[in-house]
Design a protein around this motif. Structure first.
Motif, short mmCIF file in Angstrom:
data_model
loop_
_atom_site.label_atom_id
_atom_site.label_comp_id
_atom_site.label_asym_id
_atom_site.label_seq_id
_atom_site.Cartn_x
_atom_site.Cartn_y
_atom_site.Cartn_z
N LEU A 96 -10.43 -99.25 14.40
CA LEU A 96 -10.41 -98.09 13.51
C LEU A 96 -9.07 -98.00 12.80
N HIS A 97 -9.10 -98.00 11.46
CA HIS A 97 -7.90 -97.83 10.63
C HIS A 97 -7.91 -96.44 10.01
N ASN A 98 -6.77 -95.76 10.06
CA ASN A 98 -6.61 -94.44 9.46
C ASN A 98 -5.49 -94.52 8.42
N PHE A 99 -5.81 -94.19 7.16
CA PHE A 99 -4.87 -94.34 6.04
C PHE A 99 -4.59 -93.03 5.33
N TYR A 100 -3.36 -92.93 4.83
CA TYR A 100 -3.00 -91.90 3.86
C TYR A 100 -2.34 -92.60 2.68
N VAL A 101 -3.13 -92.86 1.65
CA VAL A 101 -2.65 -93.57 0.46
C VAL A 101 -1.79 -92.62 -0.38
N PRO A 102 -0.69 -93.12 -0.97
CA PRO A 102 0.16 -92.24 -1.81
C PRO A 102 -0.66 -91.52 -2.88
N ALA A 103 -0.29 -90.26 -3.13
CA ALA A 103 -1.00 -89.47 -4.13
C ALA A 103 -0.73 -89.98 -5.54
N GLY A 104 0.52 -90.36 -5.82
CA GLY A 104 0.83 -90.98 -7.10
C GLY A 104 1.46 -90.10 -8.16
N GLY A 105 1.79 -88.85 -7.80
CA GLY A 105 2.44 -87.99 -8.80
C GLY A 105 1.49 -87.56 -9.90
N ASP A 106 2.07 -87.13 -11.02
CA ASP A 106 1.26 -86.54 -12.09
C ASP A 106 1.11 -87.42 -13.33
N ILE A 107 2.02 -88.36 -13.55
CA ILE A 107 2.01 -89.17 -14.77
C ILE A 107 1.38 -90.53 -14.47
N PRO A 108 0.23 -90.85 -15.09
CA PRO A 108 -0.48 -92.09 -14.75
C PRO A 108 0.08 -93.31 -15.49
N ASP A 109 1.39 -93.50 -15.38
CA ASP A 109 2.04 -94.64 -16.03
C ASP A 109 3.09 -95.18 -15.06
N PRO A 110 2.89 -96.39 -14.52
CA PRO A 110 3.83 -96.92 -13.52
C PRO A 110 5.23 -97.19 -14.06
N THR A 111 5.36 -97.33 -15.37
CA THR A 111 6.69 -97.55 -15.95
C THR A 111 7.49 -96.25 -16.06
N LEU A 112 6.78 -95.12 -16.09
CA LEU A 112 7.44 -93.82 -16.20
C LEU A 112 7.47 -93.06 -14.88
N ASN A 113 6.60 -93.44 -13.95
CA ASN A 113 6.42 -92.68 -12.72
C ASN A 113 6.47 -93.63 -11.52
N GLU A 114 7.55 -93.57 -10.78
CA GLU A 114 7.73 -94.44 -9.61
C GLU A 114 6.65 -94.19 -8.56
N LYS A 115 6.20 -92.94 -8.43
CA LYS A 115 5.18 -92.62 -7.44
C LYS A 115 3.85 -93.29 -7.77
N PHE A 116 3.54 -93.34 -9.04
CA PHE A 116 2.29 -93.98 -9.46
C PHE A 116 2.38 -95.49 -9.26
N ASP A 117 3.53 -96.05 -9.55
CA ASP A 117 3.76 -97.47 -9.32
C ASP A 117 3.58 -97.80 -7.83
N HIS A 118 4.15 -96.94 -6.98
CA HIS A 118 4.01 -97.12 -5.53
C HIS A 118 2.54 -97.11 -5.12
N LYS A 119 1.79 -96.17 -5.67
CA LYS A 119 0.37 -96.06 -5.33
C LYS A 119 -0.39 -97.33 -5.71
N LEU A 120 -0.14 -97.85 -6.90
CA LEU A 120 -0.85 -99.04 -7.34
C LEU A 120 -0.48 -100.25 -6.49
N ARG A 121 0.78 -100.37 -6.13
CA ARG A 121 1.20 -101.49 -5.27
C ARG A 121 0.60 -101.35 -3.87
N PHE A 122 0.51 -100.12 -3.39
CA PHE A 122 -0.09 -99.86 -2.08
C PHE A 122 -1.55 -100.32 -2.06
N LEU A 123 -2.29 -99.96 -3.10
CA LEU A 123 -3.69 -100.35 -3.18
C LEU A 123 -3.84 -101.87 -3.28
N ASP A 124 -2.92 -102.52 -4.00
CA ASP A 124 -2.94 -103.98 -4.09
C ASP A 124 -2.70 -104.61 -2.71
#
Length: 271
Positions: free
Chosen positions: A109-137
């Protein structure tokens, strides 16, 4: 053997321990997976859970943010913690069940909490969104998340992505909103496909039906307009597909006093 398992982003386990107790006394799942526990392991309310009958606990917590936990009525054989994106931020924990729980064939059993990603859906402008995309990868590439053959694995948690059109209240209006942007939904679907996982909600509920597990705190009344998203997921490996006997989303929990913005999601397996 019948096994019931619940996933719930509780948004502070200490703040909402009474709500957790209320749920456990009513639903009595065998295993509860929590996300966003927001406390260090030493501060986790272990005694309260043990009084409720959940004596077996696996923790990966941190002060004030994130944090995941698995509490169980049945014993597990081992636990493991993985890190993603080279960050120590308490977003994963796994356990394996076996002989101690009278389960002949191991169950992971795996239990995950994936990063929310902040509010701006652009990884170049939003480090949190970049983190989320890398996490999913990294989830897609992670070999332990690729069950094959007779492997009996379950993956649950707040994955912070609503992947399908009817997993959000308005597909068109949320296409540029973090959690439903095309880049996120494609990456989550890619992780699902790489592991040959079964998305239990969408296996049991037609794609044409709206399904939500989260409603924003920003709405004074969450029921007005029913503007939800399906952010909380339960996946099972192909070997477990035919064991799923029940699935439930406890929408009413969103109306409890001082609730989490997420509600419990439960699966029952006949192993």
């Amino acid at each position: 053997m019948r096994l019931s398992l619940t996933t719930w982003n509780i948004n502070s386990v200490r703040l909402r321990i009474d709500l957790v107790a209320k749920f456990l006394k009513s639903a009595r799942p065998d295993v509860l997976c929590l996300q966003e526990t927001k406390c260090i392991d030493d501060a986790f309310p272990l005694k309260r859970f043990k009084r409720l009958g959940y004596e077996h606990v696996a923790l990966n917590g941190q002060k004030g943010y994130h944090g995941v936990a698995i509490v169980s009525k049945i014993p597990f054989e081992s636990k493991d913690i993985r890190t993603f994106c080279d960050k120590i931020d308490s977003r994963h924990i796994s356990v394996s069940f076996g002989e101690k729980a009278n389960i002949a064939q191991p169950l992971v059993l795996h239990n995950f909490y994936v990063p929310a990603g902040g509010d701006i859906p652009d990884p170049t402008l939003n480090e949190k969104f970049d983190h989320k995309l890398r996490f999913l990868d990294e989830m897609k590439a992670c070999e332990p998340l690729h069950p094959r053959g007779e492997d009996r694995h379950i993956l649950v948690g707040d994955l912070n992505v609503a992947p399908h059109e009817n997993d959000v209240w308005s597909h068109k209006q949320l296409l540029k909103v973090v959690s439903h942007t095309p880049v996120e939904t494609e990456k989550l679907k890619a992780a699902l496909a790489a592991g040959e996982w079964i998305d239990v909600a969408r296996e049991r509920i037609p794609m044409s039906e709206k399904v939500y597990t989260w409603w924003s705190y920003r709405s004074a009344d969450w029921t007005v307009g029913d503007r939800g998203r399906r952010l909380d997921h339960i996946w099972v490996s192909r070997a477990l597909k035919d064991t799923v006997s029940d699935f439930n989303i406890l929408r009413d929990a969103r109306s409890w006093e001082r609730p989490s913005d997420h509600v419990p999601v439960t699966v029952t397996l006949d192993l």
